[in-house]
Design an enzyme around this catalytic site. Structure first.
Site, PDB file in Angstrom:
ATOM      1  N   TYR A   1       0.683  -1.165  -0.182  1.00 12.13           N
ATOM      2  CA  TYR A   1       0.271  -0.244  -0.500  1.00 12.13           C
ATOM      3  C   TYR A   1       0.881   1.137  -0.050  1.00 12.13           C
ATOM      4  O   TYR A   1       0.321   2.364  -0.083  1.00 12.13           O
ATOM      5  CB  TYR A   1      -1.163   0.093   1.108  1.00 12.13           C
ATOM      6  CG  TYR A   1      -1.816  -0.776   1.197  1.00 12.13           C
ATOM      7  CD1 TYR A   1      -1.961  -2.336   0.734  1.00 12.13           C
ATOM      8  CD2 TYR A   1      -2.669  -1.217   2.872  1.00 12.13           C
ATOM      9  CE1 TYR A   1      -2.885  -3.014   0.343  1.00 12.13           C
ATOM     10  CE2 TYR A   1      -4.087  -1.993   2.706  1.00 12.13           C
ATOM     11  CZ  TYR A   1      -4.083  -3.031   1.403  1.00 12.13           C
ATOM     12  OH  TYR A   1      -5.027  -3.935   2.398  1.00 12.13           O
TER      13      TYR A   1
ATOM     14  N   HIS B   1      -1.350 -12.087   3.537  1.00 12.07           N
ATOM     15  CA  HIS B   1      -2.434 -11.274   2.479  1.00 12.07           C
ATOM     16  C   HIS B   1      -3.505 -12.092   1.513  1.00 12.07           C
ATOM     17  O   HIS B   1      -4.774 -11.512   1.208  1.00 12.07           O
ATOM     18  CB  HIS B   1      -1.333 -10.608   2.169  1.00 12.07           C
ATOM     19  CG  HIS B   1      -2.296  -9.238   1.430  1.00 12.07           C
ATOM     20  ND1 HIS B   1      -1.035  -8.222   0.958  1.00 12.07           N
ATOM     21  CD2 HIS B   1      -3.439  -8.468   0.930  1.00 12.07           C
ATOM     22  CE1 HIS B   1      -2.224  -7.344   0.962  1.00 12.07           C
ATOM     23  NE2 HIS B   1      -3.474  -7.240   0.566  1.00 12.07           N
TER      24      HIS B   1
END
Ligand SMILES: NC(=O)c1ccc[n+]([C@@H]2O[C@H](COP(=O)([O-])OP(=O)(O)OC[C@H]3O[C@@H](n4cnc5c(N)ncnc54)[C@H](OP(=O)(O)O)[C@@H]3O)[C@@H](O)[C@H]2O)c1
Length: 288
Positions: free
Chosen positions: A71, A125
């Site tokens: 991110y 993830h």
């Protein structure tokens, strides 16, 4: 609020859960004994001014932040915590590792980027394309033993994938972070997680703003004097699901915290659940 009076919710007592327990100060009690706030801030595609956005959110009362190396917000999160003079122990920081990474080394790298000594939660993830994920999960388990992280979990895992992970390692994930909206969810996965004390966190709880103008949502939200986004977040909270809305705009950040002063009726909760069409902002729910 005094620590002794913080309302605590448990993943396995949802049937007896009363909405009066849903307050901005309430926390989920994890099987580890650790506590997690009921709602957090997502940071995927947070603006380039991560530090400003986060400082605004922290000052407003956000205590939980969700991130990941990809991110590109981890450095900004560390800077914001410092810039706002926030007490690290009052915050709940979530980050993630890839399934083909060494979970231990990836956790250390993430912590170094944020300049933190520990994360509250680290997740794999996404499920691996095939096979198991020894290095990621075993690495996370080691990171937990060494105190680099307090709880570990997974993201976008199906029931079968969780069962396989637990069968192999004997360790139950504390959390499954998944896409979760009235338009796309799975009652059977929710039941499975509740039965096993796994908390569901919801990513893209606002459909990435793609479905906020659905007439059925806006009509119902108006009846409560709330926005469609607030209705979706409250729908999560009343199921014991932890939403992680991302918002750059200060007004959005504020609105998303203002979801503790109304209650969706049982009839409307059922109605919202009936909108399920396995919708995903990505095109397909990963855990189905
Ligand atoms: N585990 C995973 O694989 C995974 C995958 C995806 C996401 N996530 C996590 O989940 C977080 C949230 O998901 P997301 O970012 O995909 O989407 P989201 O939170 O569903 O939606 C974000 C969008 O909604 C808008 N918005 C926010 N609050 C609003 C409000 N009150 N009224 C109207 N619009 C509003 C935002 O606008 P502004 O930004 O302009 O305010 C932004 O365009 C991510 O940031 C990330 O931390 C995890």
């Amino acid at each position: 609020m005094d620590a002794a009076t913080i309302p605590l919710l448990r993943a396995d007592d949802w049937l007896s859960r009363e909405s009066t327990l849903l307050t901005p100060e309430s926390c989920h009690l994890l099987p580890s004994g650790n506590q997690m706030p009921l709602l957090g801030l997502g940071t995927w595609h947070l603006s380039h001014h991560t530090v400003n956005s986060l400082c605004s959110a922290l000052r407003m009362g956000y205590r939980m932040i969700d991130t990941s190396a990809d991110y590109h917000t981890q450095r900004g999160i560390g800077e914001a915590i410092k810039a706002c003079d926030a007490d690290r122990d009052d915050l709940y920081i979530i980050t993630k590792v890839d399934p083909d990474e060494d979970g231990y080394e990836a956790t250390r790298r993430n912590l170094a980027q944020m300049k933190l000594n520990y994360a509250d939660l680290v997740l794999i993830h996404r499920p691996p394309k095939e096979g198991l994920h020894e290095k990621a999960w075993d690495g996370l388990r080691r990171a937990k033993r060494d105190g680099l992280v307090h709880d570990i979990g997974v993201s976008s895992y199906s029931i079968h994938q969780i069962e396989e992970l637990v069968y192999r390692s004997g360790e139950m994930p504390a959390v499954n972070q998944i896409e979760w909206t009235p338009f796309g969810h799975s009652p059977s996965l929710l039941d499975f997680c509740r039965d096993n004390g796994i908390l569901i966190q919801s990513w893209s709880p606002l459909t990435r703003a793609e479905r906020l103008n659905d007439d059925r949502i806006s009509g119902m939200a108006a009846r409560y004097g709330k926005t469609p986004a607030q209705l979706l977040l409250r729908w999560n909270l009343q199921q014991g699901v932890v939403p992680l809305p991302k918002a750059n705009h200060v007004q959005h950040q504020r609105d998303n915290l203002s979801v503790f002063d109304f209650e969706i009726t049982t009839a409307d909760m059922i109605k919202l659940g009936s909108f399920n069409e396995h919708y995903s902002a990505l095109g397909r729910l990963l855990y189905i």
